[in-house]
Design an enzyme around this catalytic site. Structure first.
Site, mmCIF file in Angstrom:
data_model
loop_
_atom_site.group_PDB
_atom_site.id
_atom_site.type_symbol
_atom_site.label_atom_id
_atom_site.label_comp_id
_atom_site.label_asym_id
_atom_site.label_seq_id
_atom_site.Cartn_x
_atom_site.Cartn_y
_atom_site.Cartn_z
ATOM 1 N N ASN A 131 -7.909 -24.231 14.633
ATOM 2 C CA ASN A 131 -9.005 -24.192 15.604
ATOM 3 C C ASN A 131 -8.450 -24.346 17.009
ATOM 4 O O ASN A 131 -7.358 -24.868 17.207
ATOM 5 C CB ASN A 131 -9.940 -25.391 15.358
ATOM 6 C CG ASN A 131 -10.764 -25.222 14.110
ATOM 7 O OD1 ASN A 131 -10.302 -25.456 13.008
ATOM 8 N ND2 ASN A 131 -11.999 -24.809 14.275
ATOM 9 N N ARG B 125 -13.288 -31.937 9.349
ATOM 10 C CA ARG B 125 -13.771 -30.937 8.382
ATOM 11 C C ARG B 125 -12.909 -29.667 8.462
ATOM 12 O O ARG B 125 -12.070 -29.424 7.611
ATOM 13 C CB ARG B 125 -15.253 -30.635 8.678
ATOM 14 C CG ARG B 125 -15.975 -29.873 7.580
ATOM 15 C CD ARG B 125 -15.780 -28.377 7.609
ATOM 16 N NE ARG B 125 -16.177 -27.752 8.883
ATOM 17 C CZ ARG B 125 -15.936 -26.473 9.163
ATOM 18 N NH1 ARG B 125 -15.309 -25.694 8.301
ATOM 19 N NH2 ARG B 125 -16.289 -25.956 10.332
ATOM 20 N N ASP B 126 -13.049 -28.880 9.519
ATOM 21 C CA ASP B 126 -12.307 -27.617 9.610
ATOM 22 C C ASP B 126 -10.807 -27.896 9.738
ATOM 23 O O ASP B 126 -9.972 -27.189 9.164
ATOM 24 C CB ASP B 126 -12.797 -26.830 10.840
ATOM 25 C CG ASP B 126 -12.658 -25.321 10.699
ATOM 26 O OD1 ASP B 126 -11.933 -24.882 9.799
ATOM 27 O OD2 ASP B 126 -13.263 -24.593 11.510
ATOM 28 N N CYS C 107 -9.511 -21.653 7.406
ATOM 29 C CA CYS C 107 -10.326 -21.565 6.201
ATOM 30 C C CYS C 107 -9.481 -20.930 5.102
ATOM 31 O O CYS C 107 -8.848 -19.901 5.320
ATOM 32 C CB CYS C 107 -11.567 -20.711 6.497
ATOM 33 S SG CYS C 107 -12.591 -20.428 5.054
#
Ligand code: HMG
Ligand code: MG
Length: 299
Positions: free
Chosen positions: A250, A16-17, A241
């Protein structure tokens, strides 16, 4: 060193991220293989995708298809991001059993990311959390920009605590504290934990660090010493993001695992298998993983 947890839950956010800000569209099959490889590595929580507007995050427009195709492994949780009731409907239809709602500690980021004020986002989540709980789903609540905002600069710990308390009042099971643009330093982590733990027990609180300035692992160590035992990370160190200009990837799962295992903290995750999962997804991306441990092991 103070008492630290002997076991940590790693919440893998790579699918996801890790992918949401990547320009090349990764084929759905490759995403599914990535998710399955991460679960095979022993990760107990693999955040699989987002049921957000495809205009906001084109990379994850295939969320429904991804959830349909993944072979779910017993004992592994596959949460998905949900921004509104439309997202919840899609998530339920696709078979998701766990969701995450997300807002921010700064107004400008909330507006840029989800087109809502903080208060509007909480009001929007109220029926989402209620319905999800009624369906027996587990709900996580993310707070972004907890240590700094790309538009407003410094964010006060009290602002974080205020938003976190409102999410907790909705009935979320777990809180994730996001350093969206990777500006935090360990003293700030300790200060925030001090305020936060008056409202939520450490066992229900996760830390989500981006590694923009190389402080993510130092922040993990500080959080461990405060009693935090849930950390979000992304295989390979991919991520960011699109609404957080300047944010890098991350904290890399490999780097987190290397440090935790060296400290004799159990995770149940195989570092070598996460390295293999990263190599699999890296083949679909135009740049190499930033994870130091991945680079060392793949040399
Ligand atoms: P909006 O434009 O205010 O919403 O967006 P809207 O209700 O007016 O809808 C606009 C369009 O999107 C409409 O389509 C809707 O149907 C559609 P149109 O009529 O124009 O064709 N739409 C949807 N489509 C599919 N699924 C949905 C959905 N909702 C609306 N669920 C909205 C508001 C929240 C939807 C939008 O801003 C959005 O999707 N934002 C998500 C952004 C995002 O995913 N950001 C990254 C995740 S957060 C993050 O990375 C931080 C984190 O990692 C922690 C940290 O690091 O800090 C978690
Ligand atoms: Mg993030």
């Amino acid at each position: 060193m103070g008492a630290i947890p002997s076991r940590v839950t790693v919440v893998e956010v790579g699918p996801r991220d890790g992918l949401q800000n990547e320009k090349e569209v990764v084929p759905t099959d490759r995403k599914v293989a990535f998710i399955e490889a991460l679960a095979d590595a022993g990760l107990q929580v693999v955040e699989a995708t987002s049921f957000v507007s495809p205009k906001s995050i084109p990379q994850l427009a295939d969320a429904d298809e991804v959830m349909r195709r993944v072979r779910f492994r017993d004992g592994v949780r596959y949460p998905v991001l949900v921004p509104n009731e439309r997202g919840l409907d899609r998530a339920i239809t696709a078979g998701a059993r766990e969701i995450a709602v997300f807002t921010a500690a700064s107004e400008s980021f909330a507006r840029a990311n989800i087109n809502a004020s903080i208060a509007e986002s909480i009001a929007r989540f109220e029926p989402v959390v209620q319905r999800a709980k009624a369906e027996g789903m587990r709900v996580r609540g993310y707070v972004s920009t907890c240590f700094g905002c790309p538009y407003e600069g410094r964010v006060s710990p009290q602002a974080v605590v205020d938003v976190a308390s409102r999410l907790l009042a909705l009935g979320i099971d777990e809180l994730s504290i996001g350093d969206t643009i990777g500006v935090a330093t360990p003293n700030q982590v300790v200060d925030l934990c001090g305020l936060l733990f008056a409202h939520v027990e450490p066992a229900r609180c996760a830390m989500h660090f981006h590694d923009t300035r190389g402080t993510a692992l130092a922040n993990v160590l500080a959080a461990l010493q405060c009693g935090i035992a849930i950390f979000d990370s992304a295989a390979g160190g991919f991520g960011g993001c699109p609404y957080a200009p300047g944010a890098a990837g991350n904290l890399a799962t490999e780097d987190l695992l290397y440090m935790l295992h060296g400290m004799k903290i159990e995770t149940g995750v195989s570092l070598e298998k996460v390295v293999a999962a990263t190599s699999l997804i890296a083949g679909s991306l135009s740049h190499a993983p930033t994870s130091k441990a991945w680079q060392a092991l793949c040399r």
